[in-house]
Design a protein around this motif. Structure first.
Motif, short mmCIF file in Angstrom:
data_model
loop_
_atom_site.label_atom_id
_atom_site.label_comp_id
_atom_site.label_asym_id
_atom_site.label_seq_id
_atom_site.Cartn_x
_atom_site.Cartn_y
_atom_site.Cartn_z
N LYS A 25 0.61 -1.22 0.30
CA LYS A 25 -0.12 -0.06 -0.03
C LYS A 25 0.86 0.99 -0.47
N ALA A 26 0.33 2.35 -1.32
CA ALA A 26 1.64 2.91 -1.29
C ALA A 26 1.61 4.09 -0.14
N TYR A 27 2.25 4.96 0.57
CA TYR A 27 1.54 6.20 1.77
C TYR A 27 2.57 7.49 1.31
N GLY A 28 2.77 8.29 1.72
CA GLY A 28 3.51 9.52 1.53
C GLY A 28 3.31 9.94 0.39
N THR A 29 4.74 10.50 -0.10
CA THR A 29 5.04 11.03 -1.37
C THR A 29 5.84 10.03 -2.22
N GLY A 30 6.27 9.64 -3.33
CA GLY A 30 6.91 9.10 -4.44
C GLY A 30 6.12 7.95 -4.51
N SER A 31 7.48 6.79 -3.78
CA SER A 31 7.16 5.63 -4.14
C SER A 31 7.33 4.58 -3.22
N ARG A 32 7.53 5.21 -1.74
CA ARG A 32 7.03 4.43 -0.93
C ARG A 32 6.14 3.61 -0.91
N VAL A 33 6.40 2.21 0.32
CA VAL A 33 4.51 1.27 0.22
C VAL A 33 5.35 1.29 1.70
N GLU A 34 3.78 0.61 1.83
CA GLU A 34 4.24 -0.31 3.36
C GLU A 34 3.80 -1.87 3.06
N TYR A 35 2.99 -2.78 3.99
CA TYR A 35 3.46 -4.03 3.85
C TYR A 35 1.94 -4.31 4.64
N ARG A 36 0.63 -4.69 4.24
CA ARG A 36 -0.17 -5.06 5.30
C ARG A 36 -0.16 -6.57 4.99
N LEU A 37 -1.51 -6.66 5.80
CA LEU A 37 -1.53 -8.03 5.79
C LEU A 37 -3.38 -8.42 5.22
N THR A 38 -3.43 -9.00 3.65
CA THR A 38 -4.65 -9.26 3.04
C THR A 38 -5.66 -10.18 4.32
N ALA A 39 -7.04 -10.71 3.54
CA ALA A 39 -6.83 -11.39 4.77
C ALA A 39 -7.04 -12.70 4.81
N THR A 40 -6.07 -13.44 3.82
CA THR A 40 -5.70 -14.70 3.65
C THR A 40 -4.52 -14.31 4.95
N GLY A 41 -3.57 -13.79 5.06
CA GLY A 41 -3.04 -13.41 6.23
C GLY A 41 -3.19 -13.09 7.41
N GLN A 42 -4.26 -12.62 7.04
CA GLN A 42 -4.45 -12.73 8.63
C GLN A 42 -5.44 -13.71 9.33
N GLU A 43 -5.53 -15.05 8.79
CA GLU A 43 -5.95 -16.76 9.07
C GLU A 43 -4.46 -17.41 9.50
N LEU A 44 -3.73 -16.43 9.38
CA LEU A 44 -2.41 -17.27 10.07
C LEU A 44 -1.81 -16.03 11.40
N PHE A 45 -3.02 -15.70 12.18
CA PHE A 45 -2.79 -14.84 13.05
C PHE A 45 -3.00 -16.28 14.44
N GLY A 46 -3.68 -17.34 14.17
CA GLY A 46 -4.15 -18.11 15.42
C GLY A 46 -2.49 -19.08 14.82
N ALA A 47 -1.80 -19.27 14.14
CA ALA A 47 -0.70 -19.96 13.86
C ALA A 47 0.66 -18.81 14.48
N SER A 48 0.37 -17.67 14.54
CA SER A 48 1.12 -17.01 15.28
C SER A 48 0.80 -16.91 16.74
#
Length: 307
Positions: A67-90
């Motif tokens: 997901k882009a944030y700020g200006t320029g080409s900077r991005v951050e990494y966020r959990l998808t719904a599929t990724g959130q399903e791994l919370f139990g394992a964590s």
């Protein structure tokens, strides 16, 4: 090559993405709300090149999205719904480390904000709500027996390399368990042990693993008190490698990871069913709060600053 084997390899491929030390630590950070590259790098200790590769693999697997944030080409990494399903394992990894990392840095305690209690996650059967342990599960084996399952393990064996050095990031939570199951050869040996493999020659045969790597990993798992080395023959001396309590307690975590990978496949293409002995139903594992029985989500959990 038959379709069943291809399906097994798809499951193995899913484990190969998330069953990696760096991926486990990245997921830990994602669940704690860390989203930006430099923040994740500082807390995991991964090199820039390694972190770039692991983030790209998790994006390709639909675990994270950019997901882009700020200006320029900077991005951050966020959990998808599929990724959130791994919370139990964590959460199970967190619980294991809290129980077994004796003398090592223990992870911070977690609080389930829904019920206000300290969070002690519990892996349970969805059908009957009984706790899932190694002894409470049967494999629904096809007529071909276990061999296709070992073929599943061998299918990713060629990607194994020498075990990496422990992570050195500023956040040491989950460092112990990530070094155990996050080395993919040790993960394969553990899964084989869950199938009942005990002897050196059987590990070598079923996993097609080089003798020097197998010797090193078995020694590592014995030193970590995950396996026990037990003599079964006096002359000449021969030994078995059996699951110790620490190793048996990894079973729910590894099975939740396997379930996540398997559920990425169409329902009619899932290779091997697990059956819960307590109720006789096909096993689906839910990870719930041990106090209130609800399934925690990342937004519902906070990390306490003291143990």
């Amino acid at each position: 090559m038959n379709s069943g084997l291809l399906i097994n390899r798809a499951v193995a491929g899913g484990l190969d993405v998330i069953g990696d030390r760096w991926s486990l630590l990245i997921l830990r950070d994602a669940f704690l709300g860390r989203r930006r590259f430099e923040e994740i790098r500082a807390h995991t200790g991964a090199s820039r090149a390694t972190l770039t590769r692991r983030l790209a693999a998790l994006v390709d697997a639909d675990v994270l999205y950019r997901k882009a944030y700020g200006t320029g080409s900077r991005v951050e990494y966020r959990l998808t719904a599929t990724g959130q399903e791994l919370f139990g394992a964590s959460l199970l990894a967190w619980q294991w480390e809290s129980r077994w990392a004796h003398g090592e840095q223990l992870p911070a305690r977690l609080r389930h904000n829904v019920c206000g209690s300290p969070l002690h996650p519990r892996a349970q059967c969805r059908a009957c709500a009984e706790e899932v342990t190694l002894d409470s599960v049967d494999w629904d084996l096809p007529a071909t027996g276990l061999e296709p399952q070992f073929e599943e393990l061998r299918s990713i064996g060629g990607q194994r390399r020498v075990r990496a050095e422990p992570a050195t990031g500023s956040d040491r939570d989950l460092a112990t368990v990530s070094n155990l199951i996050g080395d993919r050869w040790t993960l394969l040996i553990l899964i084989a042990a869950f199938f009942g493999v005990r002897r050196y020659d059987d590990y070598a045969r079923h996993l097609s693993i080089a003798s020097n790597i197998l010797t090193q990993r078995l020694r590592f798992l014995v030193e970590a008190e995950v396996l026990e080395r037990i003599r079964y023959q006096q002359n000449p001396p021969r030994y078995e490698y059996r699951l110790a309590p620490r190793g048996r307690d990894l079973y729910p975590l590894v099975m939740v990871m396997r379930q996540w990978a398997e559920q990425r496949l169409p329902p009619d293409q899932r290779p091997l069913a697990l059956r819960h002995k307590g109720c006789g139903q096909p096993l689906v594992i839910d990870v719930v709060c041990g106090e209130c029985g609800q399934k925690p989500w990342p937004r519902d959990v906070s990390r306490l600053t003291t143990n």
